[in-house]
Design a protein around this motif. Structure first.
Motif, short mmCIF file in Angstrom:
data_model
loop_
_atom_site.label_atom_id
_atom_site.label_comp_id
_atom_site.label_asym_id
_atom_site.label_seq_id
_atom_site.Cartn_x
_atom_site.Cartn_y
_atom_site.Cartn_z
N GLY A 89 7.62 -1.97 53.33
CA GLY A 89 8.86 -1.21 53.45
C GLY A 89 10.04 -1.91 52.80
N VAL A 90 9.77 -2.93 52.00
CA VAL A 90 10.81 -3.67 51.29
C VAL A 90 10.73 -3.27 49.81
CG1 VAL A 90 11.59 -5.98 50.61
CG2 VAL A 90 10.73 -5.60 52.92
N SER A 91 11.85 -2.92 49.22
CA SER A 91 11.83 -2.50 47.81
C SER A 91 11.38 -3.66 46.92
CB SER A 91 13.23 -2.04 47.38
OG SER A 91 14.11 -3.14 47.27
N THR A 92 10.88 -3.31 45.76
CA THR A 92 10.43 -4.34 44.83
C THR A 92 11.60 -5.22 44.40
OG1 THR A 92 10.65 -2.81 42.95
CG2 THR A 92 8.47 -2.99 43.97
N LYS A 93 12.77 -4.62 44.26
CA LYS A 93 13.96 -5.40 43.88
C LYS A 93 14.29 -6.44 44.95
CE LYS A 93 18.81 -4.86 42.59
NZ LYS A 93 19.89 -3.91 42.32
N MET A 94 14.27 -6.03 46.22
CA MET A 94 14.56 -6.97 47.31
C MET A 94 13.44 -8.00 47.44
SD MET A 94 17.54 -6.39 48.28
CE MET A 94 17.62 -7.52 49.64
N LEU A 95 12.22 -7.59 47.21
CA LEU A 95 11.10 -8.51 47.26
C LEU A 95 11.29 -9.64 46.25
CD1 LEU A 95 7.52 -7.20 47.71
CD2 LEU A 95 7.97 -9.31 46.52
N ARG A 96 11.68 -9.27 45.04
CA ARG A 96 11.94 -10.29 44.01
C ARG A 96 13.11 -11.19 44.43
NH1 ARG A 96 11.63 -5.70 40.66
NH2 ARG A 96 9.60 -5.49 39.68
N TYR A 97 14.13 -10.57 45.01
CA TYR A 97 15.30 -11.34 45.46
C TYR A 97 14.90 -12.32 46.55
CZ TYR A 97 19.67 -12.46 47.81
OH TYR A 97 20.71 -13.14 48.39
N TYR A 98 14.17 -11.87 47.55
CA TYR A 98 13.74 -12.77 48.64
C TYR A 98 12.92 -13.93 48.09
CZ TYR A 98 15.17 -9.05 51.88
OH TYR A 98 15.87 -8.10 52.58
N GLU A 99 12.13 -13.65 47.09
CA GLU A 99 11.35 -14.69 46.44
C GLU A 99 12.27 -15.67 45.71
OE1 GLU A 99 7.85 -14.70 43.15
OE2 GLU A 99 7.84 -12.98 44.53
N SER A 100 13.29 -15.14 45.04
CA SER A 100 14.18 -16.00 44.24
C SER A 100 15.03 -16.93 45.11
CB SER A 100 15.09 -15.15 43.35
OG SER A 100 16.11 -14.52 44.11
N ILE A 101 15.32 -16.52 46.35
CA ILE A 101 16.15 -17.37 47.23
C ILE A 101 15.30 -18.20 48.18
CG2 ILE A 101 18.15 -15.86 47.09
CD1 ILE A 101 17.43 -14.88 49.95
N GLY A 102 13.98 -18.11 48.05
CA GLY A 102 13.09 -18.94 48.85
C GLY A 102 12.80 -18.39 50.24
N LEU A 103 13.19 -17.16 50.51
CA LEU A 103 12.89 -16.56 51.80
C LEU A 103 11.41 -16.20 51.87
CD1 LEU A 103 14.27 -15.76 54.41
CD2 LEU A 103 14.89 -13.59 53.38
N LEU A 104 10.86 -15.89 50.74
CA LEU A 104 9.44 -15.60 50.59
C LEU A 104 8.90 -16.59 49.56
CD1 LEU A 104 7.23 -13.45 51.36
CD2 LEU A 104 7.83 -12.31 49.23
N PRO A 105 7.74 -17.19 49.81
CA PRO A 105 7.19 -18.14 48.81
C PRO A 105 6.95 -17.43 47.47
CG PRO A 105 5.89 -18.16 50.83
CD PRO A 105 6.86 -17.05 50.97
N LYS A 106 7.02 -18.19 46.40
CA LYS A 106 6.74 -17.64 45.08
C LYS A 106 5.34 -17.04 45.09
CE LYS A 106 10.38 -19.07 42.71
NZ LYS A 106 11.40 -18.10 42.37
N ALA A 107 5.22 -15.85 44.56
CA ALA A 107 3.93 -15.16 44.53
C ALA A 107 3.00 -15.82 43.53
CB ALA A 107 4.14 -13.70 44.16
N ALA A 108 1.72 -15.73 43.85
CA ALA A 108 0.71 -16.15 42.88
C ALA A 108 0.80 -15.19 41.70
CB ALA A 108 -0.67 -16.11 43.52
N ARG A 109 0.31 -15.62 40.56
CA ARG A 109 0.37 -14.78 39.36
C ARG A 109 -1.02 -14.61 38.77
NH1 ARG A 109 5.63 -12.93 37.45
NH2 ARG A 109 7.14 -14.10 38.67
N THR A 110 -1.23 -13.46 38.20
CA THR A 110 -2.47 -13.23 37.46
C THR A 110 -2.34 -13.90 36.10
OG1 THR A 110 -1.69 -11.19 36.41
CG2 THR A 110 -2.78 -10.96 38.57
N GLU A 111 -3.41 -13.91 35.34
CA GLU A 111 -3.36 -14.48 33.99
C GLU A 111 -2.36 -13.73 33.12
OE1 GLU A 111 -7.04 -15.21 31.95
OE2 GLU A 111 -7.99 -15.96 33.78
N ALA A 112 -2.17 -12.45 33.42
CA ALA A 112 -1.23 -11.64 32.65
C ALA A 112 0.20 -11.81 33.15
CB ALA A 112 -1.63 -10.17 32.73
N GLY A 113 0.39 -12.60 34.21
CA GLY A 113 1.73 -12.87 34.72
C GLY A 113 2.21 -11.95 35.82
N TYR A 114 1.36 -11.04 36.28
CA TYR A 114 1.76 -10.14 37.36
C TYR A 114 1.71 -10.85 38.71
CZ TYR A 114 1.24 -6.37 33.97
OH TYR A 114 1.38 -5.57 32.86
#
Length: 160
Positions: free
Chosen positions: A11-36
């Motif tokens: 229920g969290v928008s993708t924009k907010m999800l990225r923001y929470y990640e950028s401020i350290g509220l959520l750990p950096k997501a793992a990435r696929t080889e393609a960078g997703y």
């Protein structure tokens, strides 16, 4: 799961999800080889926690603190309670402030004839601003007792 799926599940928008990640509220997501970004069920649980905390009006700083407490299985519930009680006290203060604003505006609306005449106590009050209220002029005090007695304007204090 990808960012869209994590967004839908939490229920969290993708924009907010990225923001929470950028401020350290959520750990950096793992990435696929393609960078997703790739999110786990734990990430989605954390996002739901954050969303609920935001729905309750908690600040980002308090949410960071609560996420840390939530993830610390050795923490004391007393630590969590203190955070909640501080927020409740702030909400109580805000409720009082909003109630006073509403009461003042309602008094002004009640004093306004709302007809074809240009005289309007609402505009007169806004024109006077806080400086006039401090001098005891013909305006409402800062969220307080009515100070007017002029025709068309109530002289009684507001109930609050």
């Amino acid at each position: 799961m990808n960012i869209g799926q994590a967004s839908a599940a939490s229920g969290v928008s993708t924009k907010m999800l990225r923001y929470y990640e950028s401020i350290g509220l959520l750990p950096k997501a793992a990435r696929t080889e393609a960078g997703y970004r790739v999110y786990s069920l734990k990430d989605v649980s954390t996002l739901r926690f954050i969303r609920r905390a935001r729905d309750l009006g908690l600040s980002i700083e308090r949410i960071k603190l609560l996420v840390g407490l939530w993830q610390d299985r050795e923490r004391s519930s007393a630590d969590v309670k203190v955070v909640a009680q501080r927020h409740v006290a702030e909400l109580d203060a805000r409720i009082l402030e909003l109630t006073a604003m509403r009461d003042t505006l309602q008094e002004l609306a009640d004093a306004c004839h709302g007809d074809h005449r240009p005289e309007c106590p609402i505009l007169r009050d806004l024109e006077g601003g806080p400086q006039a209220a401090a001098s005891g002029a013909d305006v409402t005090g800062h969220f307080g007792t009515r100070k007017r007695g002029a025709a068309g304007c109530p002289a009684q204090p507001h109930a609050g």
